[in-house]
Write a protein that holds these residues in place. Structure first.
Motif, PDB file in Angstrom:
ATOM      1  N   TRP A  20       0.843  -1.188   0.000  1.00 25.28           N
ATOM      2  CA  TRP A  20       0.000   0.000   0.000  1.00 25.28           C
ATOM      3  C   TRP A  20       0.874   1.231   0.000  1.00 25.28           C
ATOM      4  O   TRP A  20       2.078   1.176   0.108  1.00 25.28           O
ATOM      5  CB  TRP A  20      -0.899   0.016   1.237  1.00 25.28           C
ATOM      6  CG  TRP A  20      -0.161   0.364   2.475  1.00 25.28           C
ATOM      7  CD1 TRP A  20       0.781  -0.373   3.115  1.00 25.28           C
ATOM      8  CD2 TRP A  20      -0.273   1.575   3.215  1.00 25.28           C
ATOM      9  NE1 TRP A  20       1.260   0.283   4.207  1.00 25.28           N
ATOM     10  CE2 TRP A  20       0.634   1.484   4.306  1.00 25.28           C
ATOM     11  CE3 TRP A  20      -1.045   2.720   3.080  1.00 25.28           C
ATOM     12  CZ2 TRP A  20       0.771   2.501   5.234  1.00 25.28           C
ATOM     13  CZ3 TRP A  20      -0.900   3.730   4.028  1.00 25.28           C
ATOM     14  CH2 TRP A  20      -0.004   3.605   5.079  1.00 25.28           C
ATOM     15  N   ASP A  29       6.764  -9.054   4.976  1.00 26.95           N
ATOM     16  CA  ASP A  29       6.146  -8.353   3.856  1.00 26.95           C
ATOM     17  C   ASP A  29       7.149  -8.317   2.710  1.00 26.95           C
ATOM     18  O   ASP A  29       8.346  -8.570   2.906  1.00 26.95           O
ATOM     19  CB  ASP A  29       5.746  -6.928   4.265  1.00 26.95           C
ATOM     20  CG  ASP A  29       4.538  -6.412   3.489  1.00 26.95           C
ATOM     21  OD1 ASP A  29       4.237  -6.985   2.420  1.00 26.95           O
ATOM     22  OD2 ASP A  29       3.909  -5.440   3.932  1.00 26.95           O
ATOM     23  N   GLU A  59       3.306  -2.549  10.850  1.00 30.79           N
ATOM     24  CA  GLU A  59       2.433  -3.110   9.818  1.00 30.79           C
ATOM     25  C   GLU A  59       2.037  -2.056   8.788  1.00 30.79           C
ATOM     26  O   GLU A  59       1.730  -0.918   9.123  1.00 30.79           O
ATOM     27  CB  GLU A  59       1.180  -3.689  10.478  1.00 30.79           C
ATOM     28  CG  GLU A  59       0.271  -4.428   9.529  1.00 30.79           C
ATOM     29  CD  GLU A  59      -0.920  -5.039  10.238  1.00 30.79           C
ATOM     30  OE1 GLU A  59      -1.737  -5.662   9.539  1.00 30.79           O
ATOM     31  OE2 GLU A  59      -1.034  -4.890  11.470  1.00 30.79           O
ATOM     32  N   ARG A  60       2.084  -2.477   7.534  1.00 36.85           N
ATOM     33  CA  ARG A  60       1.632  -1.663   6.402  1.00 36.85           C
ATOM     34  C   ARG A  60       2.449  -0.393   6.187  1.00 36.85           C
ATOM     35  O   ARG A  60       1.938   0.611   5.673  1.00 36.85           O
ATOM     36  CB  ARG A  60       0.137  -1.317   6.554  1.00 36.85           C
ATOM     37  CG  ARG A  60      -0.776  -2.534   6.498  1.00 36.85           C
ATOM     38  CD  ARG A  60      -2.220  -2.152   6.791  1.00 36.85           C
ATOM     39  NE  ARG A  60      -2.746  -1.201   5.819  1.00 36.85           N
ATOM     40  CZ  ARG A  60      -3.236  -1.524   4.617  1.00 36.85           C
ATOM     41  NH1 ARG A  60      -3.235  -2.775   4.202  1.00 36.85           N
ATOM     42  NH2 ARG A  60      -3.709  -0.596   3.820  1.00 36.85           N
ATOM     43  N   GLN A  76       6.603   0.469   1.631  1.00 33.47           N
ATOM     44  CA  GLN A  76       5.985   1.036   0.441  1.00 33.47           C
ATOM     45  C   GLN A  76       7.045   1.602  -0.503  1.00 33.47           C
ATOM     46  O   GLN A  76       8.199   1.806  -0.113  1.00 33.47           O
ATOM     47  CB  GLN A  76       4.971   2.117   0.822  1.00 33.47           C
ATOM     48  CG  GLN A  76       5.511   3.168   1.763  1.00 33.47           C
ATOM     49  CD  GLN A  76       4.388   3.950   2.418  1.00 33.47           C
ATOM     50  OE1 GLN A  76       3.521   4.496   1.722  1.00 33.47           O
ATOM     51  NE2 GLN A  76       4.370   4.015   3.725  1.00 33.47           N
TER      52      GLN A  76
END
Length: 202
Positions: free
Chosen positions: A7, A37, A108-109, A112
């Motif tokens: 993302w 990830d 988390e997340r 990118q």
């Protein structure tokens, strides 16, 4: 392992990227720890892959501390511009010989890829926390960004918000590379810090 999603914060420069299926990683991709990830993308440097991994907590017994523990985390970048996979950079951090609670993990997340300056080279963003604490004190927070082989680092401590509405911590500094970089890099880093550099106690 599952296909991992990627993302990015809305309203910022984007670059073409793909979900990375960790099951199908090439056999010559070597790494330590468990993959958390991963992302693949193509830019003017060619094909790129970044994976982030953590060892989790494991015993770190020493003569001075027979109940201490360790934890490590890694980020690896691989390029494939001429048909051969090449390991180009690695981020490594750790907590060693901790007798209380260990914190060592990617947030988390926050993995990118952007192209904020529009030069066609992806900027890879990583954010993680490390700490060894037996109280509610702030953990160390770091944002690492790579553009090609150039590393940028933002380091400080998370903001702690207490049940009574008080807060403390939250200070940070940019390294020289960030200080001399385009302002859009620092603005993006600050937005990540504001969004993810907080621990709230209910």
């Amino acid at each position: 392992m599952a296909v991992l999603s990627i993302w990015s914060l809305p309203g910022w420069g984007q670059i073409s990227r793909h979900q990375a299926d960790t099951v199908s990683l090439a056999k010559d991709i070597l790494y330590k720890g468990v993959i958390q990830d991963a992302v693949r993308w193509t830019d003017n440097k060619g094909e790129n892959l970044v994976i982030i991994t953590e060892t989790g907590i494991y015993p770190g017994k020493t003569k001075e501390c027979d109940r201490c523990n360790n934890a490590e985390l890694f980020a690896y970048h691989f390029s494939d511009s001429i048909g051969n996979t090449k390991h180009t950079w690695k981020v490594y951090d750790y907590v060693k010989n901790c007798p209380v609670d260990i914190i060592a993990g990617f947030i988390e997340r926050t993995l990118q890829v952007t192209d904020l300056d529009g030069d066609g080279t992806g900027e890879v963003w990583l954010m993680y926390k490390t700490g060894c604490r037996g109280d509610i004190g702030p953990d160390i927070v770091k944002i690492i960004m790579y553009q090609g082989s150039q590393k940028y680092a933002m380091r400080g401590e998370e903001t702690i918000k207490t049940p009574n509405g008080a807060s403390f911590g939250g200070s940070y500094v940019f390294d020289n590379a960030f200080g001399n970089a385009p302002e859009v890099f620092r603005k993006f880093a600050k937005s990540m810090w504001t969004k993810h550099g907080i621990r709230t106690y209910e």
